[in-house]
Design a protein around this motif. Structure first.
Motif, PDB file in Angstrom:
ATOM      1  N   SER A 173      -3.437  12.418   9.118  1.00 25.19           N
ATOM      2  CA  SER A 173      -2.888  11.997   7.830  1.00 25.19           C
ATOM      3  C   SER A 173      -3.942  12.069   6.724  1.00 25.19           C
ATOM      4  N   ALA A 174      -5.187  11.720   7.054  1.00 24.69           N
ATOM      5  CA  ALA A 174      -6.259  11.783   6.057  1.00 24.69           C
ATOM      6  C   ALA A 174      -6.487  13.215   5.588  1.00 24.69           C
ATOM      7  N   VAL A 175      -6.427  14.165   6.526  1.00 26.59           N
ATOM      8  CA  VAL A 175      -6.579  15.576   6.166  1.00 26.59           C
ATOM      9  C   VAL A 175      -5.366  16.034   5.363  1.00 26.59           C
ATOM     10  N   ARG A 176      -4.172  15.648   5.794  1.00 24.13           N
ATOM     11  CA  ARG A 176      -2.949  16.091   5.134  1.00 24.13           C
ATOM     12  C   ARG A 176      -2.890  15.656   3.659  1.00 24.13           C
ATOM     13  N   TYR A 177      -3.329  14.406   3.366  1.00 27.78           N
ATOM     14  CA  TYR A 177      -3.166  13.878   2.010  1.00 27.78           C
ATOM     15  C   TYR A 177      -4.435  13.947   1.160  1.00 27.78           C
ATOM     16  N   HIS A 178      -5.443  14.667   1.618  1.00 29.46           N
ATOM     17  CA  HIS A 178      -6.709  14.617   0.878  1.00 29.46           C
ATOM     18  C   HIS A 178      -6.655  15.331  -0.466  1.00 29.46           C
ATOM     19  N   THR A 179      -5.638  16.154  -0.709  1.00 29.10           N
ATOM     20  CA  THR A 179      -5.533  16.835  -2.009  1.00 29.10           C
ATOM     21  C   THR A 179      -4.600  16.116  -2.984  1.00 29.10           C
ATOM     22  N   VAL A 180      -3.617  15.391  -2.474  1.00 24.59           N
ATOM     23  CA  VAL A 180      -2.596  14.815  -3.357  1.00 24.59           C
ATOM     24  C   VAL A 180      -2.571  13.290  -3.369  1.00 24.59           C
ATOM     25  N   ALA A 181      -3.178  12.670  -2.359  1.00 28.36           N
ATOM     26  CA  ALA A 181      -3.117  11.215  -2.201  1.00 28.36           C
ATOM     27  C   ALA A 181      -1.662  10.765  -2.008  1.00 28.36           C
ATOM     28  N   LYS A 182      -1.432   9.474  -1.989  1.00 29.62           N
ATOM     29  CA  LYS A 182      -0.078   8.924  -1.889  1.00 29.62           C
ATOM     30  C   LYS A 182      -0.173   7.421  -2.092  1.00 29.62           C
ATOM     31  N   GLY A 183       0.961   6.786  -2.303  1.00 29.07           N
ATOM     32  CA  GLY A 183       0.969   5.337  -2.368  1.00 29.07           C
ATOM     33  C   GLY A 183       0.767   4.753  -0.979  1.00 29.07           C
ATOM     34  N   GLY A 184       0.134   3.597  -0.907  1.00 31.16           N
ATOM     35  CA  GLY A 184      -0.029   2.909   0.373  1.00 31.16           C
ATOM     36  C   GLY A 184      -0.968   3.597   1.340  1.00 31.16           C
ATOM     37  N   MET A 185      -1.982   4.288   0.840  1.00 35.51           N
ATOM     38  CA  MET A 185      -2.931   4.951   1.734  1.00 35.51           C
ATOM     39  C   MET A 185      -3.691   3.927   2.578  1.00 35.51           C
ATOM     40  N   ASN A 186      -3.969   4.308   3.833  1.00 34.40           N
ATOM     41  CA  ASN A 186      -4.819   3.451   4.648  1.00 34.40           C
ATOM     42  C   ASN A 186      -6.289   3.714   4.296  1.00 34.40           C
ATOM     43  N   LEU A 187      -7.191   2.955   4.899  1.00 38.62           N
ATOM     44  CA  LEU A 187      -8.597   3.020   4.518  1.00 38.62           C
ATOM     45  C   LEU A 187      -9.194   4.407   4.746  1.00 38.62           C
ATOM     46  N   LEU A 188      -8.892   5.029   5.867  1.00 37.77           N
ATOM     47  CA  LEU A 188      -9.450   6.353   6.139  1.00 37.77           C
ATOM     48  C   LEU A 188      -8.931   7.384   5.137  1.00 37.77           C
TER      49      LEU A 188
END
Length: 398
Positions: free
Chosen positions: A307-322
């Motif tokens: 998930s950290a790799v997947r969202y590293h370009t766009v971010a999202k609401g409710g991200m976890n610490l990693l």
């Protein structure tokens, strides 16, 4: 009659901020002797990455060797249990019954002094010396010092210009980068590196290193190394899993330079929701593709890493610490030289969520200036961290 100053602390490690205190106390108080007293177990806080007692003693000895009137005591190190100041003062009073003892502390410690174990006895045994690092610091400390004086204690204030040196951040830099960036004495840093203190074994990822070096350009490979290091630093600062942070940072761009058609095929196989806006924004493909590639080609199944790799370009609401750490590490890795990057680094190292607010603001302004679409995921993240920013400013959340 001798004047003896005692400066205690975890000294994990001893750094330039401590040296600044030592030099100001020597100058302003002019003691016959200044004793550095490393604590065994600090009574007021838990310390992660605590170096061994002997290592902290040796680092203090290296510093003490630079000053003729400074010495190191191992009394608290050899004592059982937590290091309470009253016990130390009783011990030193027994050794120096006819001399004057001065206990050196910061303003934060002075503010809580009256809640310590047996503060009245400490005041009988020694004079308190508070080191003030700013004018506002001094005003606040003067009020507390007066309260202590009304209770029969002796307290003096010493002005000491602040030196930017956080033990936690220094340890994080040593763990991630093998350097303190000049914030500890050279002899101490050399001792730390020679004895493997505050380190992290990166060699276990050599197989991935070889793979990435073979498929990425030199520039992209170096960026990946830098993001891994910065992710590790942020993991130390924020108490996140260091192995996951370093690995996710290392492989976050694993699909960055494969043909866009191959990225798209991987995107279509992503089990995590992919929005229409993302499907029409090829620049975001590589993060989504990377999460799929890691699972299909390397058998990586850890949902946090993927998930950290997947969202590293766009971010999202409710991200976890990693997820937060990988997003920010990518933005502030050490080779980045865009406008205000030093500001973003400084903010992020002090407050990860505030760094994310600045990052979201930067990302959205940049997209608008380039007439790019903005995924709702990014807008959700922006709203979340804007609310956080407002909370810091005392604004009401609605």
């Amino acid at each position: 009659m001798m004047k003896i100053a005692i400066f205690g602390g975890t000294f994990n490690p001893i750094h330039n901020g401590h040296l600044n205190v030592i030099e100001n106390v020597l100058k302003e108080l002019n003691p016959d002797k200044l004793i550095l007293m490393p604590t065994h177990i600090p009574p007021h806080k838990a310390v992660k990455d605590l170096a061994s007692d002997e290592a902290r003693l040796e680092m203090c000895r290296l510093v003490a060797s630079q000053y003729p009137s400074v010495e190191v005591s191992d009394f608290e190190i050899k004592s059982e249990g937590k290091s309470y100041t009253v016990n130390t003062m009783e011990h030193l009073h027994g050794i120096y019954p006819d001399d004057e003892l001065y206990f050196v502390m910061g303003s934060d410690m002075l503010n809580t002094f009256l809640t310590w174990v047996k503060p009245e006895r400490i005041m009988e045994l020694c004079t308190l010396v508070c080191v003030c690092r700013s004018e506002s610091d001094r005003k606040q400390s003067e009020a507390k010092a007066e309260e202590i004086r009304t209770r029969g204690g002796r307290c003096i204030l010493i002005d000491c210009e602040a030196v930017e040196a956080s033990s936690t951040e220094i340890r994080a830099d040593l763990i991630a980068y093998n350097t303190s960036f000049g914030r500890i004495p050279e002899s101490v840093e050399r001792y730390i590196l020679e004895n493997g203190l505050y380190n992290f074994d990166k060699t276990k990822y050599n197989s991935y290193r070889e793979y990435l070096e073979g498929i990425l350009s030199e520039k992209r490979f170096n960026h990946s190394l830098n993001v891994a290091d910065e992710a590790l630093k942020l993991a130390v600062l924020n108490d996140c899993d260091r192995e996951k942070a370093y690995f996710a940072g290392f492989v976050h761009d694993i699909c960055k330079e494969i043909p866009i058609e191959e990225q798209y095929e991987l995107v279509l196989r992503c089990p995590l929701n992919v929005t229409e806006v993302e499907l029409h924004a090829p620049k975001t493909y590589h993060g989504i593709a990377g999460s799929v590639f890691l699972k299909e080609h390397f058998g990586i199944t850890d949902p946090d890493i993927l998930s950290a790799v997947r969202y590293h370009t766009v971010a999202k609401g409710g991200m976890n610490l990693l997820e937060k750490i990988i997003y920010m590490a990518d933005l502030i890795s050490k080779e980045r030289h865009y406008k205000d990057v030093e500001y973003y680094r400084d903010v992020t190292h002090k407050d990860l969520d505030l760094g994310l607010y600045e990052a979201m603001k930067f990302s959205i302004e940049d997209s608008i200036s380039k007439t790019r679409t903005i995924p709702t995921l990014t807008l959700d993240a922006y709203n979340e961290y804007t609310l956080y920013k407002q909370s810091l400013q005392g604004e009401t959340k609605k």
